[in-house]
Design a protein around this motif. Sequence first.
Motif, PDB file in Angstrom:
ATOM      1  N   LEU A  11     -47.040  79.797   6.158  1.00 55.24           N
ATOM      2  CA  LEU A  11     -48.518  79.982   6.360  1.00 55.24           C
ATOM      3  C   LEU A  11     -49.073  80.572   4.870  1.00 55.24           C
ATOM      4  O   LEU A  11     -49.885  80.035   4.414  1.00 55.24           O
ATOM      5  CB  LEU A  11     -48.913  80.209   7.352  1.00 55.24           C
ATOM      6  CG  LEU A  11     -50.394  80.143   7.802  1.00 55.24           C
ATOM      7  CD1 LEU A  11     -51.093  78.680   7.566  1.00 55.24           C
ATOM      8  CD2 LEU A  11     -50.666  80.454   8.869  1.00 55.24           C
ATOM      9  N   LEU A  12     -48.433  81.689   4.633  1.00 56.74           N
ATOM     10  CA  LEU A  12     -48.747  82.619   3.557  1.00 56.74           C
ATOM     11  C   LEU A  12     -48.726  81.884   2.177  1.00 56.74           C
ATOM     12  O   LEU A  12     -49.526  81.723   1.357  1.00 56.74           O
ATOM     13  CB  LEU A  12     -48.126  84.028   3.773  1.00 56.74           C
ATOM     14  CG  LEU A  12     -48.636  84.976   2.659  1.00 56.74           C
ATOM     15  CD1 LEU A  12     -50.217  85.369   3.053  1.00 56.74           C
ATOM     16  CD2 LEU A  12     -48.032  86.253   2.995  1.00 56.74           C
ATOM     17  N   THR A  13     -47.547  81.302   2.111  1.00 57.05           N
ATOM     18  CA  THR A  13     -47.372  80.327   0.950  1.00 57.05           C
ATOM     19  C   THR A  13     -48.410  79.198   0.863  1.00 57.05           C
ATOM     20  O   THR A  13     -48.754  79.167  -0.434  1.00 57.05           O
ATOM     21  CB  THR A  13     -45.866  79.782   0.798  1.00 57.05           C
ATOM     22  OG1 THR A  13     -45.018  80.787   0.985  1.00 57.05           O
ATOM     23  CG2 THR A  13     -45.544  78.940  -0.376  1.00 57.05           C
ATOM     24  N   LEU A  14     -48.722  78.527   1.877  1.00 52.74           N
ATOM     25  CA  LEU A  14     -49.837  77.489   1.805  1.00 52.74           C
ATOM     26  C   LEU A  14     -51.171  78.194   1.509  1.00 52.74           C
ATOM     27  O   LEU A  14     -51.866  77.484   0.686  1.00 52.74           O
ATOM     28  CB  LEU A  14     -49.968  76.878   3.156  1.00 52.74           C
ATOM     29  CG  LEU A  14     -50.770  75.772   3.419  1.00 52.74           C
ATOM     30  CD1 LEU A  14     -50.732  74.663   2.493  1.00 52.74           C
ATOM     31  CD2 LEU A  14     -51.161  75.451   4.732  1.00 52.74           C
ATOM     32  N   LEU A  15     -51.480  79.266   1.931  1.00 58.45           N
ATOM     33  CA  LEU A  15     -52.705  79.821   1.629  1.00 58.45           C
ATOM     34  C   LEU A  15     -52.733  80.426   0.321  1.00 58.45           C
ATOM     35  O   LEU A  15     -53.615  80.250  -0.302  1.00 58.45           O
ATOM     36  CB  LEU A  15     -53.097  81.212   2.503  1.00 58.45           C
ATOM     37  CG  LEU A  15     -53.314  80.943   4.114  1.00 58.45           C
ATOM     38  CD1 LEU A  15     -53.416  82.157   5.135  1.00 58.45           C
ATOM     39  CD2 LEU A  15     -54.713  80.039   4.060  1.00 58.45           C
ATOM     40  N   ASN A  16     -51.758  80.694  -0.131  1.00 53.55           N
ATOM     41  CA  ASN A  16     -51.748  81.096  -1.650  1.00 53.55           C
ATOM     42  C   ASN A  16     -51.854  80.032  -2.563  1.00 53.55           C
ATOM     43  O   ASN A  16     -52.595  80.225  -3.439  1.00 53.55           O
ATOM     44  CB  ASN A  16     -50.320  81.823  -1.997  1.00 53.55           C
ATOM     45  CG  ASN A  16     -50.199  82.488  -3.297  1.00 53.55           C
ATOM     46  OD1 ASN A  16     -51.136  82.986  -3.984  1.00 53.55           O
ATOM     47  ND2 ASN A  16     -48.975  82.511  -4.065  1.00 53.55           N
ATOM     48  N   GLY A  17     -51.035  78.881  -2.104  1.00 47.97           N
ATOM     49  CA  GLY A  17     -51.383  77.825  -2.960  1.00 47.97           C
ATOM     50  C   GLY A  17     -52.754  77.238  -2.977  1.00 47.97           C
ATOM     51  O   GLY A  17     -53.314  76.675  -3.861  1.00 47.97           O
ATOM     52  N   LEU A  18     -53.326  77.349  -1.965  1.00 49.45           N
ATOM     53  CA  LEU A  18     -54.692  76.874  -1.609  1.00 49.45           C
ATOM     54  C   LEU A  18     -55.716  77.795  -2.529  1.00 49.45           C
ATOM     55  O   LEU A  18     -56.544  77.338  -3.115  1.00 49.45           O
ATOM     56  CB  LEU A  18     -55.406  76.813  -0.246  1.00 49.45           C
ATOM     57  CG  LEU A  18     -54.769  75.883   0.783  1.00 49.45           C
ATOM     58  CD1 LEU A  18     -54.889  75.999   2.099  1.00 49.45           C
ATOM     59  CD2 LEU A  18     -54.966  74.430   0.076  1.00 49.45           C
ATOM     60  N   THR A  19     -55.437  79.116  -2.630  1.00 49.20           N
ATOM     61  CA  THR A  19     -56.125  79.880  -3.627  1.00 49.20           C
ATOM     62  C   THR A  19     -55.992  79.620  -5.096  1.00 49.20           C
ATOM     63  O   THR A  19     -56.674  79.553  -5.909  1.00 49.20           O
ATOM     64  CB  THR A  19     -55.797  81.255  -3.245  1.00 49.20           C
ATOM     65  OG1 THR A  19     -54.499  81.694  -3.928  1.00 49.20           O
ATOM     66  CG2 THR A  19     -56.180  81.895  -2.015  1.00 49.20           C
ATOM     67  N   PHE A  20     -54.887  79.093  -5.452  1.00 43.06           N
ATOM     68  CA  PHE A  20     -54.650  78.596  -6.907  1.00 43.06           C
ATOM     69  C   PHE A  20     -55.500  77.241  -7.112  1.00 43.06           C
ATOM     70  O   PHE A  20     -56.051  76.957  -8.111  1.00 43.06           O
ATOM     71  CB  PHE A  20     -53.049  78.312  -7.154  1.00 43.06           C
ATOM     72  CG  PHE A  20     -52.456  79.609  -7.663  1.00 43.06           C
ATOM     73  CD1 PHE A  20     -52.641  80.069  -8.841  1.00 43.06           C
ATOM     74  CD2 PHE A  20     -51.767  80.387  -6.600  1.00 43.06           C
ATOM     75  CE1 PHE A  20     -51.814  81.312  -9.250  1.00 43.06           C
ATOM     76  CE2 PHE A  20     -51.179  81.381  -6.979  1.00 43.06           C
ATOM     77  CZ  PHE A  20     -51.358  81.847  -8.451  1.00 43.06           C
ATOM     78  N   ILE A  21     -55.397  76.452  -5.965  1.00 42.78           N
ATOM     79  CA  ILE A  21     -56.222  75.107  -6.252  1.00 42.78           C
ATOM     80  C   ILE A  21     -57.683  75.274  -6.176  1.00 42.78           C
ATOM     81  O   ILE A  21     -58.522  74.982  -7.062  1.00 42.78           O
ATOM     82  CB  ILE A  21     -55.950  74.110  -4.796  1.00 42.78           C
ATOM     83  CG1 ILE A  21     -54.328  73.656  -5.208  1.00 42.78           C
ATOM     84  CG2 ILE A  21     -56.829  73.051  -4.959  1.00 42.78           C
ATOM     85  CD1 ILE A  21     -53.907  72.886  -3.774  1.00 42.78           C
ATOM     86  N   PHE A  22     -58.242  76.291  -5.317  1.00 41.52           N
ATOM     87  CA  PHE A  22     -59.750  76.578  -5.433  1.00 41.52           C
ATOM     88  C   PHE A  22     -59.760  77.282  -6.820  1.00 41.52           C
ATOM     89  O   PHE A  22     -60.855  76.901  -7.566  1.00 41.52           O
ATOM     90  CB  PHE A  22     -60.068  77.885  -4.405  1.00 41.52           C
ATOM     91  CG  PHE A  22     -61.142  78.132  -4.479  1.00 41.52           C
ATOM     92  CD1 PHE A  22     -62.451  77.539  -4.131  1.00 41.52           C
ATOM     93  CD2 PHE A  22     -61.542  79.515  -5.065  1.00 41.52           C
ATOM     94  CE1 PHE A  22     -63.633  77.886  -4.065  1.00 41.52           C
ATOM     95  CE2 PHE A  22     -62.732  79.863  -5.219  1.00 41.52           C
ATOM     96  CZ  PHE A  22     -63.940  79.147  -4.578  1.00 41.52           C
ATOM     97  N   SER A  23     -59.051  77.922  -7.320  1.00 39.01           N
ATOM     98  CA  SER A  23     -59.297  78.890  -8.637  1.00 39.01           C
ATOM     99  C   SER A  23     -59.245  77.513  -9.697  1.00 39.01           C
ATOM    100  O   SER A  23     -60.099  77.435 -10.556  1.00 39.01           O
ATOM    101  CB  SER A  23     -58.146  79.562  -9.126  1.00 39.01           C
ATOM    102  OG  SER A  23     -58.291  80.108 -10.286  1.00 39.01           O
ATOM    103  N   ALA A  24     -58.448  76.583  -9.585  1.00 38.08           N
ATOM    104  CA  ALA A  24     -58.399  75.646 -10.726  1.00 38.08           C
ATOM    105  C   ALA A  24     -59.807  74.567 -10.362  1.00 38.08           C
ATOM    106  O   ALA A  24     -60.185  74.235 -11.383  1.00 38.08           O
ATOM    107  CB  ALA A  24     -57.243  74.390 -10.395  1.00 38.08           C
ATOM    108  N   ILE A  25     -60.124  74.428  -9.482  1.00 39.12           N
ATOM    109  CA  ILE A  25     -61.249  73.592  -9.040  1.00 39.12           C
ATOM    110  C   ILE A  25     -62.450  74.390  -9.675  1.00 39.12           C
ATOM    111  O   ILE A  25     -63.285  73.880 -10.318  1.00 39.12           O
ATOM    112  CB  ILE A  25     -61.723  73.339  -7.803  1.00 39.12           C
ATOM    113  CG1 ILE A  25     -60.354  72.199  -7.098  1.00 39.12           C
ATOM    114  CG2 ILE A  25     -63.181  72.570  -7.382  1.00 39.12           C
ATOM    115  CD1 ILE A  25     -60.443  72.064  -5.803  1.00 39.12           C
ATOM    116  N   SER A  26     -62.725  75.632  -9.519  1.00 34.24           N
ATOM    117  CA  SER A  26     -63.960  76.404  -9.838  1.00 34.24           C
ATOM    118  C   SER A  26     -63.788  76.521 -11.424  1.00 34.24           C
ATOM    119  O   SER A  26     -64.815  76.744 -12.033  1.00 34.24           O
ATOM    120  CB  SER A  26     -63.767  77.820  -9.371  1.00 34.24           C
ATOM    121  OG  SER A  26     -62.763  78.561  -9.762  1.00 34.24           O
ATOM    122  N   GLU A  27     -62.679  76.369 -12.058  1.00 31.56           N
ATOM    123  CA  GLU A  27     -62.327  76.538 -13.448  1.00 31.56           C
ATOM    124  C   GLU A  27     -62.865  75.469 -14.287  1.00 31.56           C
ATOM    125  O   GLU A  27     -63.199  75.510 -15.103  1.00 31.56           O
ATOM    126  CB  GLU A  27     -60.966  76.981 -14.018  1.00 31.56           C
ATOM    127  CG  GLU A  27     -60.832  78.368 -13.523  1.00 31.56           C
ATOM    128  CD  GLU A  27     -59.272  78.900 -13.880  1.00 31.56           C
ATOM    129  OE1 GLU A  27     -58.484  77.899 -14.607  1.00 31.56           O
ATOM    130  OE2 GLU A  27     -58.717  80.125 -13.754  1.00 31.56           O
TER     131      GLU A  27
END
Length: 174
Positions: A11-27
């Motif tokens: 679950l922590l790996t999934l959350l970490n991945g989601l933060t990277f996706i959020f970062s990519a979308i915001s960028e």
Amino acid sequence: AQILAVLGAPLLTLLNGLTFIFSAISESFIEIPQKIPERSKTFKDQYRDFKTDIKEGFQYIWRHKGLRHLVFISIFISFFSAPVMVLLPFFVRDYLGVSLQWFGYMLIVFGIGTTLGYAIVGIFKLRGTTRKNLVIVFTIFEAMSTVLLAYCHNQYQAMAVMFMQGFFSGFVMV
């Protein structure tokens, strides 16, 4: 480390991945004014352009002595520091004899040290010879702190060394 214990690695790996996706979308909303070259039509053209860009990049690095040395030093440091980070969980569990939760604490302390190193570089606008000499000295200190880790006999000493290593690393990276 506490989050890892509560949520578990998947679950922590999934959350970490989601933060990277959020970062990519915001960028994707960042607009940088630039002239975009005409797009190559065929794969062969794209490959040729890629080779040209790579060649120009290497030529640029090679023409600038300081940049060339920095690239070689970065490669050297990465070659020797990557195995240390990979073996750190075993160091924590087998050598220090503490739970893997301490591995998480050490990574946190390393991150805090790195952030402090970034901040120091940002606050003090170092230039020229002073900057060059500090990068050299801190690169040596970073390597020495990696060696010093082998002489730590408990998790608190190791955390102090990880903090120092993070600080020197952060300074050198910027």
